[in-house]
Design an enzyme around this catalytic site. Structure first.
Site, PDB file in Angstrom:
ATOM      1  CG  ASP A  27      -1.557   1.219   1.577  1.00 46.32           C
ATOM      2  OD1 ASP A  27      -2.409   1.614   0.779  1.00 46.32           O
ATOM      3  OD2 ASP A  27      -1.258   1.826   2.624  1.00 46.32           O
ATOM      4  CG  ASP A  29      -1.185   8.519   2.049  1.00 42.91           C
ATOM      5  OD1 ASP A  29      -0.462   9.395   1.541  1.00 42.91           O
ATOM      6  OD2 ASP A  29      -1.788   8.679   3.129  1.00 42.91           O
TER       7      ASP A  29
HETATM    8  N1  PLP Z   1      -7.611   8.094  -2.314  1.00 47.32           N
HETATM    9  C1  PLP Z   1      -7.201   9.362  -2.095  1.00 47.32           C
HETATM   10  C2  PLP Z   1      -7.906  10.464  -2.778  1.00 47.32           C
HETATM   11  C3  PLP Z   1      -6.132   9.624  -1.230  1.00 47.32           C
HETATM   12  O1  PLP Z   1      -5.725  10.884  -1.027  1.00 47.32           O
HETATM   13  C4  PLP Z   1      -5.490   8.536  -0.589  1.00 47.32           C
HETATM   14  C5  PLP Z   1      -4.368   8.759   0.328  1.00 47.32           C
HETATM   15  O2  PLP Z   1      -3.800   9.822   0.434  1.00 47.32           O
HETATM   16  C6  PLP Z   1      -5.942   7.251  -0.833  1.00 47.32           C
HETATM   17  C7  PLP Z   1      -7.001   7.068  -1.703  1.00 47.32           C
HETATM   18  C8  PLP Z   1      -5.340   6.047  -0.172  1.00 47.32           C
HETATM   19  O3  PLP Z   1      -4.208   5.615  -0.832  1.00 47.32           O
HETATM   20  P1  PLP Z   1      -3.486   4.266  -0.375  1.00 47.32           P
HETATM   21  O4  PLP Z   1      -4.371   3.128  -0.818  1.00 47.32           O
HETATM   22  O5  PLP Z   1      -2.165   4.316  -1.068  1.00 47.32           O
HETATM   23  O6  PLP Z   1      -3.361   4.353   1.113  1.00 47.32           O
HETATM   24 CA    CA Z   2      -2.836   3.354   2.986  1.00 49.00          CA
END
Ligand code: PLP
Ligand code: CA
Length: 304
Positions: A27, A29
């Site tokens: 993953d 973020d």
């Molecule tokens: N969607 C948006 C718009 C986001 O800003 C984020 C995280 O910042 C995510 C999804 C989640 O991303 P990930 O699946 O990499 O945690």
């Molecule tokens: Ca995440």
């Protein structure tokens, strides 16, 4: 025993676990970065995994960036060895779903940001043009006759008119209803949050009286995309690493992968233990097999 999971892992045990895995699913973020700030040590770990011959793939529900922009972001934050083919975002996988699974003929109405539209176009899937007319309302705006799917994703230019149009298109039972992901919200700095795609999907589910098909985590489809693009993906040799129990750990469980929670993001140990100790067995799918403080805990595994 009855309560499995949440094993805090480090040192030689962590090294052995990595030995046993061919594919590391990450993953983004909350694991690798927070917005524009890399998690300390994360880039070194990812670069080392790649140099040690692991297949590293990124599974992100963030649909606001086409894959080329992800490559730039990785490189800007010090993840120098990442290539386009390693990136599986909910927008890219939505495009694959429409092109290869649905084999869509006709147009897609996108309630989402520009990046989502461009990812679809890149895959040859055509989208309804965004109307520019500031006087348009749901009473007078034209509706395209050949919309065969509505796709919802994070949309920072969300308007009532888009919601209204999407609701109208979904009156047609042959028009598919897809969501890039149903993440409820995302943490920002200073205690603020960003409402996620799930909040917009919920609005459209209510107005249409229908349920969206989810493309991103925790749905299995992203794993199917990975399996179709790499040779010999064996779930038993995959490790899914994430920071959110309801998306990342459930995704891993749905795909029969070993799962690992990092504590640098949304979910914490007590949340995982609550699911683990719950009487409700469906809650057990949220429980990580392993927990580390940070992806940086992998660093000693690469030292001699
Ligand atoms: N969607 C948006 C718009 C986001 O800003 C984020 C995280 O910042 C995510 C999804 C989640 O991303 P990930 O699946 O990499 O945690
Ligand atoms: Ca995440």
């Amino acid at each position: 025993g009855a309560f499995k999971g949440c094993q805090k892992i480090r040192g030689p045990q962590l090294r052995n676990l990595l030995e046993a895995k061919d594919f590391i699913l990450l993953d983004c973020d909350g694991v690798l970065w927070h917005g524009e700030k890399a998690v300390t040590g994360a880039a070194t770990v990812v670069n080392s995994l790649i140099r040690n011959g692991k297949h590293v793939v990124f599974v992100t529900n963030n649909c606001t960036r086409p894959r080329e922009k992800y490559v730039h972001k990785f490189s800007r934050l010090g993840f120098t060895d990442v290539m386009l083919e390693q990136i599986f975002s909910s927008s890219y996988c939505s495009a694959l779903y429409l092109r290869d699974v649905v084999k869509i003929s006709g147009q897609v109405f996108v309630m989402g940001c520009e990046a989502l539209r461009s990812e679809l176009q890149e895959a040859g899937v055509s989208c309804v043009e965004e109307a520019e007319d500031p006087d348009a309302t749901i009473y007078n705006c034209p509706l395209a006759p050949d919309v065969k799917a509505v796709l919802v994703g994070h949309d920072d230019k969300m308007t009532f008119l888009k919601l209204a149009k999407a609701s109208c298109y979904l009156r047609d039972p042959d028009c598919l209803f897809l969501a890039t992901d149903i993440d409820p919200w995302h943490p920002l700095s200073g205690g603020r949050i960003l409402p996620g795609s799930g909040s917009l999907t919920a609005a459209l589910e209510v107005s249409s009286g229908r349920k969206a098909t989810v493309i991103g985590k925790p749905s299995r489809f992203m794993f199917e995309c990975i399996s179709s693009q790499f040779e010999g993906v064996d779930p038993a040799k995959c490790l899914m690493i994430g920071d959110r129990l309801e998306t990342d750990m459930l995704f891993g469980a749905n795909c029969r992968l070993d799962t690992m929670l990092t504590l640098t993001g949304v979910s914490q140990t007590k949340d995982a233990e609550e699911y683990r100790d719950s009487e409700l067995t469906t809650n057990h799918s949220f429980v990580p097999d392993y927990i580390v403080d940070s992806i940086a805990d992998f660093l000693p595994a690469f030292e001699e």
